[in-house]
Design an enzyme around this catalytic site. Structure first.
Site, PDB file in Angstrom:
ATOM      1  N   ARG A   1       0.774  -1.291  -0.163  1.00  0.00           N
ATOM      2  CA  ARG A   1      -0.041   0.049  -0.161  1.00  0.00           C
ATOM      3  C   ARG A   1       0.773   1.295   0.050  1.00  0.00           C
ATOM      4  NH1 ARG A   1      -4.447  -0.708   3.854  1.00  0.00           N
ATOM      5  NH2 ARG A   1      -5.169  -1.758   1.927  1.00  0.00           N
ATOM      6  N   TYR A   2       1.961   1.309   0.803  1.00  0.00           N
ATOM      7  CA  TYR A   2       2.801   2.490   0.789  1.00  0.00           C
ATOM      8  C   TYR A   2       3.969   1.897  -0.013  1.00  0.00           C
ATOM      9  CZ  TYR A   2       0.225   3.016   4.987  1.00  0.00           C
ATOM     10  OH  TYR A   2      -0.973   3.392   6.068  1.00  0.00           O
TER      11      TYR A   2
ATOM     12  N   ARG B   1       6.940   0.090   2.039  1.00  0.00           N
ATOM     13  CA  ARG B   1       6.675  -1.165   3.072  1.00  0.00           C
ATOM     14  C   ARG B   1       5.723  -2.124   2.279  1.00  0.00           C
ATOM     15  NH1 ARG B   1       4.491   3.373   6.543  1.00  0.00           N
ATOM     16  NH2 ARG B   1       4.772   4.562   4.770  1.00  0.00           N
TER      17      ARG B   1
ATOM     18  N   CYS C   1      -2.787 -18.291  15.118  1.00  0.00           N
ATOM     19  CA  CYS C   1      -2.435 -17.541  15.968  1.00  0.00           C
ATOM     20  C   CYS C   1      -2.412 -18.529  17.438  1.00  0.00           C
ATOM     21  CB  CYS C   1      -3.334 -16.435  16.392  1.00  0.00           C
ATOM     22  SG  CYS C   1      -3.553 -15.158  14.965  1.00  0.00           S
TER      23      CYS C   1
ATOM     24  N   CYS D   1      -8.323 -13.473  18.880  1.00  0.00           N
ATOM     25  CA  CYS D   1      -8.844 -12.286  19.621  1.00  0.00           C
ATOM     26  C   CYS D   1     -10.235 -11.898  18.715  1.00  0.00           C
ATOM     27  CB  CYS D   1      -7.849 -10.985  19.370  1.00  0.00           C
ATOM     28  SG  CYS D   1      -6.239 -11.514  19.853  1.00  0.00           S
TER      29      CYS D   1
ATOM     30  N   CYS E   1     -10.521  -9.094  15.945  1.00  0.00           N
ATOM     31  CA  CYS E   1      -9.245  -9.121  15.050  1.00  0.00           C
ATOM     32  C   CYS E   1      -9.631  -8.513  13.793  1.00  0.00           C
ATOM     33  CB  CYS E   1      -8.882 -10.616  15.000  1.00  0.00           C
ATOM     34  SG  CYS E   1      -7.501 -10.723  13.543  1.00  0.00           S
TER      35      CYS E   1
ATOM     36  N   ARG F   1      -8.468  -9.058  11.054  1.00  0.00           N
ATOM     37  CA  ARG F   1      -8.484 -10.384  10.100  1.00  0.00           C
ATOM     38  C   ARG F   1      -9.302 -11.444  10.356  1.00  0.00           C
ATOM     39  NH1 ARG F   1      -2.258  -8.951   9.661  1.00  0.00           N
ATOM     40  NH2 ARG F   1      -2.355  -6.982   8.407  1.00  0.00           N
TER      41      ARG F   1
ATOM     42  N   ASP G   1     -11.037  -1.096  13.753  1.00  0.00           N
ATOM     43  CA  ASP G   1     -11.552  -1.023  12.255  1.00  0.00           C
ATOM     44  C   ASP G   1     -12.794  -1.368  12.045  1.00  0.00           C
ATOM     45  OD1 ASP G   1      -8.898  -0.304  11.130  1.00  0.00           O
ATOM     46  OD2 ASP G   1      -8.150  -2.605  11.238  1.00  0.00           O
TER      47      ASP G   1
ATOM     48  N   ASP H   1      -7.069   3.475  10.557  1.00  0.00           N
ATOM     49  CA  ASP H   1      -6.841   2.838   9.149  1.00  0.00           C
ATOM     50  C   ASP H   1      -7.921   3.193   8.398  1.00  0.00           C
ATOM     51  OD1 ASP H   1      -5.115   1.607   7.248  1.00  0.00           O
ATOM     52  OD2 ASP H   1      -4.444   0.105   8.712  1.00  0.00           O
TER      53      ASP H   1
ATOM     54  N   LYS I   1      -3.238   4.607   6.862  1.00  0.00           N
ATOM     55  CA  LYS I   1      -3.288   4.828   8.346  1.00  0.00           C
ATOM     56  C   LYS I   1      -3.173   6.627   8.562  1.00  0.00           C
ATOM     57  CE  LYS I   1      -1.393   0.695  10.440  1.00  0.00           C
ATOM     58  NZ  LYS I   1      -1.004   0.134   9.012  1.00  0.00           N
TER      59      LYS I   1
HETATM   60  C1  LIG Z   1       0.066  -0.656   8.934  1.00  0.00           C
HETATM   61  C2  LIG Z   1       0.583  -0.959   7.556  1.00  0.00           C
HETATM   62  C3  LIG Z   1       1.913  -1.095   7.395  1.00  0.00           C
HETATM   63  C4  LIG Z   1       2.901  -0.310   8.408  1.00  0.00           C
HETATM   64  O1  LIG Z   1       2.664   0.969   8.432  1.00  0.00           O
HETATM   65  P1  LIG Z   1       3.587   1.751   9.737  1.00  0.00           P
HETATM   66  O2  LIG Z   1       2.888   3.040   9.566  1.00  0.00           O
HETATM   67  O3  LIG Z   1       4.809   1.863   8.933  1.00  0.00           O
HETATM   68  O4  LIG Z   1       3.598   0.996  10.946  1.00  0.00           O
HETATM   69  C5  LIG Z   1       2.361  -1.471   5.981  1.00  0.00           C
HETATM   70  N1  LIG Z   1       1.248  -1.859   5.161  1.00  0.00           N
HETATM   71  C6  LIG Z   1       0.114  -1.958   5.498  1.00  0.00           C
HETATM   72  C7  LIG Z   1      -0.603  -2.407   4.356  1.00  0.00           C
HETATM   73  C8  LIG Z   1      -0.367  -1.589   6.530  1.00  0.00           C
HETATM   74  O5  LIG Z   1      -1.664  -1.859   6.932  1.00  0.00           O
HETATM   75  S1  SF4 Z   2      -5.125  -9.629  16.788  1.00  0.00           S
HETATM   76 FE1  SF4 Z   2      -5.737 -11.197  15.242  1.00  0.00          FE
HETATM   77  S2  SF4 Z   2      -3.925 -11.689  14.053  1.00  0.00           S
HETATM   78 FE2  SF4 Z   2      -3.293 -10.920  16.165  1.00  0.00          FE
HETATM   79  S3  SF4 Z   2      -3.021 -12.432  17.524  1.00  0.00           S
HETATM   80 FE3  SF4 Z   2      -5.358 -11.794  17.677  1.00  0.00          FE
HETATM   81  S4  SF4 Z   2      -6.382 -13.185  16.238  1.00  0.00           S
HETATM   82 FE4  SF4 Z   2      -4.104 -13.319  15.888  1.00  0.00          FE
END
Ligand SMILES: *Cc1c(COP(=O)(O)O)cnc(C)c1O
Ligand code: SF4
Length: 361
Positions: A92-93, A96, A105, A109, A112, A114, A272, A309, A316
């Protein structure tokens, strides 16, 4: 997974379905079964014990709730799949990437982001890892690889070592981050053998996830200290959760505790807009007032960024309290007192003025 490691037994001994809770819970097990049919449940033996002494703020993070079946929200609120050039990589960025190396996991949680993938969809294959690495190698602007999941430390040491060595072999990658909740939810995973693996690929940063001061135990503190001693900096990302940590005194205790154990409080995430987690969300004004309360009460080093986010993959953004009075333009400090700062007057000169005493030829 390495079948003999003690931490694997701790996971196996945990709670995996609502029926395991019958001795503890006076609840409609049938309803909970339908919740966990959709979103898997896992509370490993270690965290189950911590949860019992930690009370509601910890229990709420882990115990399935009928509200997970209701409410709004999106399956993939951050559009991680849309921004995915190859499976398991989200880019996305420019500099990174997020690299998902497992979907498992040590706990699941309930809040979560995801939720749609954790505990489901099976293992990430060697081929998917290779394709991810090929992508990272092909894009020379990538300097920072965030190894994520699931929880990457669910993988055996040998597999972590393999993945880290592939990433480290890419010349343009400068830093590796490993996003893991293990120091909090299964600190025994931070074994001397694992430390040896992580050390070899430094600079490696651990991005962990404490949400509440009651999550600190002798074991979790030890895990974090061992990482810091090995030259592996630890940063923390907290999720702001209703009924868990949505008040200033709790957050103050949390960030002070983190800093004391050499963990940098990095982010407080606004929850989120994820399907099945609506009951955890707070108003943004709640987060803003927490940040306001922290400023002035804790060291600047203990101040996390409060970030949102953006749904739809906007990335973010920091959410910050206003420190300037909009009517007067004056600055307002943490006590609510107003101050002025005289800015340089008039047009700014085009360049920094050279001192007259430097001879040039
Ligand atoms: C959060 C995130 C990152 C890392 O973001 P930082 O602000 O550098 O910690 C990188 N890629 C994606 C898709 C993210 O959601
Ligand atoms: S927040 Fe989601 S990815 Fe992180 S430990 Fe909990 S269940 Fe796993």
């Amino acid at each position: 997974m390495n079948g003999t490691a003690p931490w694997i037994h701790t996971i196996r001994q945990g709670i995996h379905e609502p029926d395991d809770l019958i001795p503890w819970l006076d609840a409609d097990i049938q309803t909970l079964r339908s919740v966990t049919g959709r979103y898997p449940m896992r509370i490993n033996g270690y965290f189950f014990r911590v949860m019992q002494s930690g009370g509601l703020p910890l229990i709420r993070q882990m115990l399935p709730h009928p509200l997970e079946m209701q409410g709004g929200g999106m399956e993939d609120p951050l559009a991680e799949e849309r921004d995915s050039p190859v499976p398991c990589v989200t880019h996305r960025y420019p500099d990174r990437v997020l690299f998902v190396v497992t979907r498992e996991c040590a706990v699941y949680c309930r809040f979560c982001t995801r939720k749609r993938i954790v505990g489901r969809g099976g293992p990430v294959s060697d081929e998917e890892i290779q394709n991810g690495i090929d992508y990272i190698r092909s894009r020379t602007e990538i300097r920072d690889v965030l190894v994520s999941g699931g929880d990457p430390l669910m993988l055996a040491d040998e597999r972590m070592e393999w993945i880290l060595s592939l990433i480290r072999a890419v010349p343009h990658v400068e830093i590796i981050r490993v996003g893991t909740r293990m120091p909090v939810v299964l600190p025994q995973r931070i074994s001397p053998e694992l430390i040896d693996v992580l050390k070899r690929f430094r600079p490696v940063y651990i991005m962990t996830h404490f949400n509440h001061p009651m999550e600190f135990t002798d074991e979790s503190v030890f895990a974090c200290e061992v990482l810091a001693d090995a030259g592996i900096p630890v940063a923390n990302q907290t999720v702001l959760l209703r009924g868990v940590n949505d008040d200033a005194p709790t957050m103050e205790l949390l960030v002070r505790r983190l800093l004391r154990h050499r963990i940098r409080p990095y982010y407080i995430h606004q929850a989120d807009y994820t399907q099945g987690t609506d009951h955890f969300r707070t108003k943004i004004s709640t987060g803003i007032s927490i940040i306001k309360a922290l400023r002035g009460r804790v060291s600047g080093l203990a101040m996390p960024y409060y970030v949102l986010d953006l749904p739809g993959g906007g990335g973010k953004i920091p959410l910050v309290p206003g420190y300037r009075d909009s009517a007067s333009g004056r600055f307002v400090n943490y006590r609510g007192e107003c101050f002025d700062y005289p800015e340089p007057a008039g047009e700014m000169p085009p360049a920094w003025p050279e001192p007259p005493f430097i001879k040039r030829n």
